[in-house]
Design a protein around this motif. Structure first.
Motif, PDB file in Angstrom:
ATOM      1  N   MET A 134       0.466  -1.177  -0.142  1.00 44.13           N
ATOM      2  CA  MET A 134       0.219  -0.095   0.291  1.00 44.13           C
ATOM      3  C   MET A 134       0.899   1.306   0.164  1.00 44.13           C
ATOM      4  N   THR A 135       0.798   2.016  -1.107  1.00 41.00           N
ATOM      5  CA  THR A 135       1.377   3.388  -0.679  1.00 41.00           C
ATOM      6  C   THR A 135       1.045   4.353  -0.222  1.00 41.00           C
ATOM      7  N   ARG A 147      -1.670   6.026   7.226  1.00 40.49           N
ATOM      8  CA  ARG A 147      -2.987   6.050   7.267  1.00 40.49           C
ATOM      9  C   ARG A 147      -2.113   6.834   9.074  1.00 40.49           C
ATOM     10  N   ARG A 185      -3.973   9.279 -10.567  1.00 41.96           N
ATOM     11  CA  ARG A 185      -5.182   8.075 -10.071  1.00 41.96           C
ATOM     12  C   ARG A 185      -5.219   7.855 -11.293  1.00 41.96           C
ATOM     13  N   GLY A 240      -8.400   0.995 -13.472  1.00 41.55           N
ATOM     14  CA  GLY A 240      -7.266   0.164 -14.346  1.00 41.55           C
ATOM     15  C   GLY A 240      -6.490   0.384 -13.807  1.00 41.55           C
ATOM     16  N   PRO A 241      -5.455  -1.101 -14.503  1.00 38.77           N
ATOM     17  CA  PRO A 241      -4.055  -0.382 -15.017  1.00 38.77           C
ATOM     18  C   PRO A 241      -4.088  -0.065 -15.902  1.00 38.77           C
ATOM     19  N   ARG A 267     -11.618  11.765  -2.776  1.00 38.77           N
ATOM     20  CA  ARG A 267     -11.667  10.946  -2.344  1.00 38.77           C
ATOM     21  C   ARG A 267      -9.927  10.104  -2.338  1.00 38.77           C
ATOM     22  N   ALA A 284     -10.044  12.152   0.936  1.00 39.14           N
ATOM     23  CA  ALA A 284     -10.445  11.291   2.052  1.00 39.14           C
ATOM     24  C   ALA A 284     -10.215   9.780   2.364  1.00 39.14           C
ATOM     25  N   GLY A 285      -9.156   9.330   1.582  1.00 39.71           N
ATOM     26  CA  GLY A 285      -8.617   7.845   1.631  1.00 39.71           C
ATOM     27  C   GLY A 285      -9.637   7.275   1.884  1.00 39.71           C
ATOM     28  N   ILE A 286     -10.709   7.610   1.036  1.00 36.06           N
ATOM     29  CA  ILE A 286     -11.560   6.218   0.269  1.00 36.06           C
ATOM     30  C   ILE A 286     -10.723   5.440  -1.091  1.00 36.06           C
ATOM     31  N   GLY A 287     -10.673   5.932  -2.598  1.00 36.68           N
ATOM     32  CA  GLY A 287      -9.250   5.650  -3.130  1.00 36.68           C
ATOM     33  C   GLY A 287      -8.211   5.536  -2.903  1.00 36.68           C
ATOM     34  N   ALA A 288      -7.085   4.369  -3.546  1.00 36.14           N
ATOM     35  CA  ALA A 288      -5.441   4.756  -2.692  1.00 36.14           C
ATOM     36  C   ALA A 288      -5.620   5.375  -4.239  1.00 36.14           C
ATOM     37  N   TYR A 336     -15.712  12.643   5.956  1.00 33.89           N
ATOM     38  CA  TYR A 336     -16.683  12.598   4.241  1.00 33.89           C
ATOM     39  C   TYR A 336     -17.902  12.908   4.122  1.00 33.89           C
ATOM     40  N   PRO A 350     -20.586  12.717   0.966  1.00 24.14           N
ATOM     41  CA  PRO A 350     -21.173  12.586  -0.903  1.00 24.14           C
ATOM     42  C   PRO A 350     -21.909  14.037  -1.471  1.00 24.14           C
TER      43      PRO A 350
END
Lengths: 222, 299
Positions: free
Chosen positions: B1-2, B5, B21, B24-25, B59, B62-66, B80, B82
């Protein structure tokens, strides 16, 4: 984590999405295990029936929050922990269901071998029944986790894949679930109860790997 | 994990370094090379066109997405809100808020007390026992905002959280944001109204393409405007001493339309009535407090 599991459990119980998989399990057990049947045969059957049900519960719990609510929870607790809580809720539910089912089977079955001649030792029988529940619930949760978000993103294949993988997990040689189910059914011929710990280790490993992948991907695919 | 937290309290440095961000790759980059410092107590505004990646950035914050690349360090306890809060949850408003309060780490009774207090502050206390699915969109949004505020977060991320709230609740949220930043919490927000919190923003950034750039556009005049329609004999010149900032246009029929800050409207009227030759005031139109709020009209 307690708060998250409590939230996810409340979500599952209040949403009534638990009803179809629980009904499926009830029907499978009612059809396959009858009063007076040899206990180990029925335990093997009921444990095998638990696996697809656990997979279904895992799929429900992994996606039961609407996306915006999932984001709110993920921000508060971290997406990985939120995902883990959902899977723990599912596996906890599956274990509770399996314990209830196997307890019912033990209560109504004949505690003798297949030919109704050799008496089955009660203590190893109970331990083996619990082990079978843990193994099948874990493997089932792993199957469900693999077949839903975030590991599987296209919902179209989810149901088919879950059913297929659940079936394979019960019949494929090398699967921990097959090992315990087979152990119970073949033990029933002689009346000797096999207490298999190795499949439990394998099942927990499989479940942990699937859950770990889901937790890592939950933030990458959010 | 990059992503790291941290749960420590106090003025940790929160920083985004080279954050990118994509979904998908092999997907196209939504954001790339974002460097951002979020100091304690800061109010940060993020703007950008629709679909520009504002929400993606929020996001990530907020740490929802990496992040797909780069690092986010020092993110504190986060809440957060929405833009659209779903009503498809099988809880009452107070039940949901209590659950979320516990998830934020509060003991159950404290969570319930704070939930009640915040619902009351937003004027939704009578809906505490209502099922979420039976709530109006506006009240749902009050629940979503209360969820974040009851946690007393160290980082509050608001994605158009004002949308759907009535005027009183919007003002209350403005106040709550001010209270949070004054205690050292960070607030990052997106809102379609450029005047939102304009006076108190510490830094503004705009998503352009895949980059985050400093936003230097000034928000429009925040004061509400009053329009005065007046007539005079044809050829009458406009009075000389109009209040500061008055905008006047005269049409072909000799009707003049004056637009002035509400605070100066009385001065304008006095000037017009006392002018020589006099102006005849035909209409005074008070503005709607916030022109971008169709939700209010429907309530």
């Amino acid at each position: 984590m307690t708060a998250l599991v409590r939230y996810q459990s409340a979500l599952l119980l209040r949403s009534q999405r638990w009803l179809p998989p629980v009904l499926l399990y009830a029907v499978l057990v009612a059809v396959g295990a009858r009063a007076g049947d040899p206990v180990l045969d029925s335990l093997g059957y009921a444990s095998a029936a638990l696996l697809p049900v656990a997979a279904w519960l895992a799929r429900i719990c992994a996606t039961q929050e609407p996306p915006a609510a999932r984001q709110v929870t993920a921000a508060a607790a971290g997406p990985a922990r939120a995902q883990l809580a959902a899977l723990l809720t599912a596996s906890g539910g599956a274990v509770a269901l399996g314990v209830a089912g196997n307890a019912l089977v033990v209560a109504m079955s004949d505690w003798r071998n297949t030919s109704h001649q050799v008496r089955v030792d009660p203590l190893p029988m109970v331990v083996a029944a619990l082990l079978a529940v843990l193994v099948c619930a874990s493997v089932g949760t792993a199957v469900g986790t693999l077949c839903t978000w975030p590991l599987l993103r296209s919902p179209g294949w989810s149901v088919t894949l879950t059913a297929l993988l659940a079936l394979l997990a019960v019949v494929t040689v090398g699967s921990p679930a097959r090992a315990v189910v087979w152990g119970l059914v073949s033990g029933s011929r002689t009346g000797a109860v096999p207490v298999l710990v190795l499949p439990l280790v394998g099942a927990l490993g499989v479940a942990a790997a699937a859950a770990g992948a889901a937790c890592v991907l939950s933030s990458r695919r959010a | 994990m990059t992503e790291v937290r941290t749960r420590r309290t106090g003025p940790a440095r929160m920083r985004l370094t080279g954050v990118g961000r994509r979904y998908g790759p092999v997907g196209p980059w939504v954001l790339r090379g974002v460097d951002l410092e979020v100091p304690a107590g800061a109010l940060l505004r993020i703007s950008g066109a629709n679909g520009s990646g504002k929400s993606t950035l929020l996001r990530l914050l907020a740490g929802i997405g990496a992040p797909s690349e780069g690092r986010i360090t020092g993110r504190p306890r986060t809440a957060y809100v929405p833009e659209r809060f779903p009503s498809a949850l099988p809880f009452t408003a107070i039940g949901y808020l209590t659950h979320l309060g516990r998830v934020h780490g509060l003991p159950g009774p404290v969570a319930a007390d704070r939930a009640t207090a915040w619902l009351a502050r937003f004027g939704a206390e009578e809906h505490a026992g209502t099922q979420l699915r039976e709530l109006s969109k506006g009240t749902s949004q009050k629940v979503a905002v209360s969820q974040a505020l009851l946690a007393e977060p160290e980082l509050l991320v608001l994605d158009e959280a004002w949308t759907g709230l009535d005027a009183e609740a919007r003002a209350e949220l403005d106040l709550a944001v001010g209270e949070l930043t004054s205690t050292g919490a960070r607030v990052v927000y997106v809102d379609h109204d450029p005047r939102r919190l304009a006076g108190t923003v510490d830094a503004a950034h705009r998503v352009e393409g895949t980059a985050l750039v400093p936003d230097t556009t000034r928000p429009p005049e925040p004061a509400p405007q009053v329009t005065v329609l007046a007539r005079a004999r044809a050829g009458t010149p406009l009075p000389a001493a109009l209040p500061e900032g008055t905008h006047a246009e005269v049409d072909a029929a000799g009707t003049a339309r004056f637009t002035v800050a509400a605070a100066h409207s009385d001065t304008l009227l006095r000037t017009l009535l006392h002018a020589d030759p006099p102006w005849h005031v035909r209409a005074v139109r008070e503005p709607v407090a916030d022109a971008n709020t169709p939700e209010d009209m429907r309530r």
